[in-house]
Design a protein around this motif. Structure first.
Motif, PDB file in Angstrom:
ATOM      1  N   TRP A  86       1.494  -1.383  -0.143  1.00 48.26           N
ATOM      2  CA  TRP A  86       0.174  -0.298   0.015  1.00 48.26           C
ATOM      3  C   TRP A  86       0.854   1.497  -0.018  1.00 48.26           C
ATOM      4  CZ3 TRP A  86      -2.976  -1.738   4.662  1.00 48.26           C
ATOM      5  CH2 TRP A  86      -3.774  -3.209   4.222  1.00 48.26           C
ATOM      6  N   ASP A  90       0.273   4.092  -2.742  1.00 46.70           N
ATOM      7  CA  ASP A  90       0.034   5.733  -2.366  1.00 46.70           C
ATOM      8  C   ASP A  90       1.278   6.187  -2.710  1.00 46.70           C
ATOM      9  OD1 ASP A  90      -2.097   6.946  -1.016  1.00 46.70           O
ATOM     10  OD2 ASP A  90       0.220   7.382   0.742  1.00 46.70           O
ATOM     11  N   ILE A 142      -6.714   1.048  -2.210  1.00 46.88           N
ATOM     12  CA  ILE A 142      -5.850   0.837  -1.901  1.00 46.88           C
ATOM     13  C   ILE A 142      -5.588   1.736  -1.675  1.00 46.88           C
ATOM     14  CG2 ILE A 142      -2.913   0.119  -2.436  1.00 46.88           C
ATOM     15  CD1 ILE A 142      -3.878  -2.254  -4.321  1.00 46.88           C
ATOM     16  N   ARG A 143      -5.462   3.023  -1.921  1.00 46.96           N
ATOM     17  CA  ARG A 143      -5.344   3.721  -1.262  1.00 46.96           C
ATOM     18  C   ARG A 143      -5.436   4.416  -0.156  1.00 46.96           C
ATOM     19  NH1 ARG A 143      -4.066   8.917  -4.886  1.00 46.96           N
ATOM     20  NH2 ARG A 143      -2.473   9.531  -3.278  1.00 46.96           N
ATOM     21  N   ARG A 146      -4.587   2.499   2.813  1.00 45.74           N
ATOM     22  CA  ARG A 146      -2.954   2.988   2.983  1.00 45.74           C
ATOM     23  C   ARG A 146      -3.828   4.045   4.291  1.00 45.74           C
ATOM     24  NH1 ARG A 146       2.636   3.529   4.271  1.00 45.74           N
ATOM     25  NH2 ARG A 146       2.998   5.493   4.293  1.00 45.74           N
TER      26      ARG A 146
END
Length: 276
Positions: A86, A90, A142-143, A146
């Protein structure tokens, strides 16, 4: 009581078509739906950051990417697990993520993650481009993971990563694909989003979801018509039922075997009940 969230996630640039179903799971196995509605990604972020614990949130996006692509994105050091991956994703902007995906696919095609390849033939690779939502959904999902992980590290449990704190003091973030869950329950998992028989199939799903899952849905009628009219609404409710099933009994689900665990902790793992 356990807070339950089911999310049908969209990574669209316009930030629309994400739906969240919220409810409470009672000790008798009843999931009372409190709201089912469209939401912005930032509102979803705040919702999960603030909901009371214990909670289970089932999220419909890949929590990771195939290991080969992870190594391609970070050639000097292969990410060791999902949080490590991640961080890598990111650190790059969306256009760069797509460019790197395109460079990778020219050489390697669109591999699936190990668990998807073995157990979920109906799934797409997170690198799949024909479905226009897949890449932005993977990147923006995924961001979000994170941000949650960095800002409240000990609030979350993300199977199959090791548990970092007391189980009753966390929000479990569960990767769950509504179509795969429907398939595992013996319900229509193809053709319910669009097509000539989509309304009939959505009706069949809603009429059998409680009996097949073992989760009572006492106020399903309140969102029934909305789910018939909108497949994103339906998928969020299906995801919520999956989250409730997990809250009742995680052992009912297929977990990575010992020889699958390292891949799953890096790439992510779709959780659905084991075959009967």
């Amino acid at each position: 009581m356990t807070t339950i969230i089911g999310v049908d996630f969209s990574g669209a640039r316009a930030d629309k078509n994400t739906w969240a179903a919220r409810g409470l799971l009672d000790s008798d196995g009843s999931l009372v739906l409190e709201s089912v509605q469209s939401t912005r990604r930032e509102d979803l972020y705040r919702l999960l950051a603030e909901i009371p614990v214990p909670a289970v949130a089932a999220l419909d996006f890949p929590f990771g990417v195939p290991a080969k692509f992870a190594a391609f994105l970070s050639p000097r050091r292969l990410p060791s697990d999902m949080p490590d991956l991640w961080k890598v994703i990111d650190s790059i902007i969306a256009d760069e993520f797509i460019r790197e995906r395109n460079r990778f696919v020219i050489q390697h095609g669109e591999p699936k993650r190990a668990g998807d390849q073995k157990y979920h033939p109906e799934s797409y690779s997170p690198l799949h481009a024909v479905n226009p939502n897949m890449l932005p959904m993977t990147y923006r999902g995924i961001r979000l993971l994170r941000r949650w992980h960095e800002e409240q590290r000990y609030r979350w449990r993300v199977p199959p990563l090791p548990l970092a704190t007391a189980a009753d003091a966390v929000v479990t973030l569960l990767e769950l694909m509504p179509g795969a869950l429907l398939k595992s329950l013996g319900l229509p998992y193809k053709g319910y989003k669009r097509g000539r028989d989509s309304i009939q199939r959505r009706t069949q799903i809603l009429d059998s979801l409680s009996s097949k899952s073992g989760i009572q849905l006492p106020n399903l009628k309140a969102v029934y018509k909305g789910c018939i009219a909108n497949d994103d609404c339906l998928d969020s409710v299906v995801a919520a039922v999956g989250a409730a099933m997990w809250a009742q009994n995680p052992d009912r689900f297929r977990h990575p075997a010992d020889d699958e665990l390292s891949d799953a902790q890096l790439e992510g793992w779709i959780y659905v009940p084991k075959p009967a």
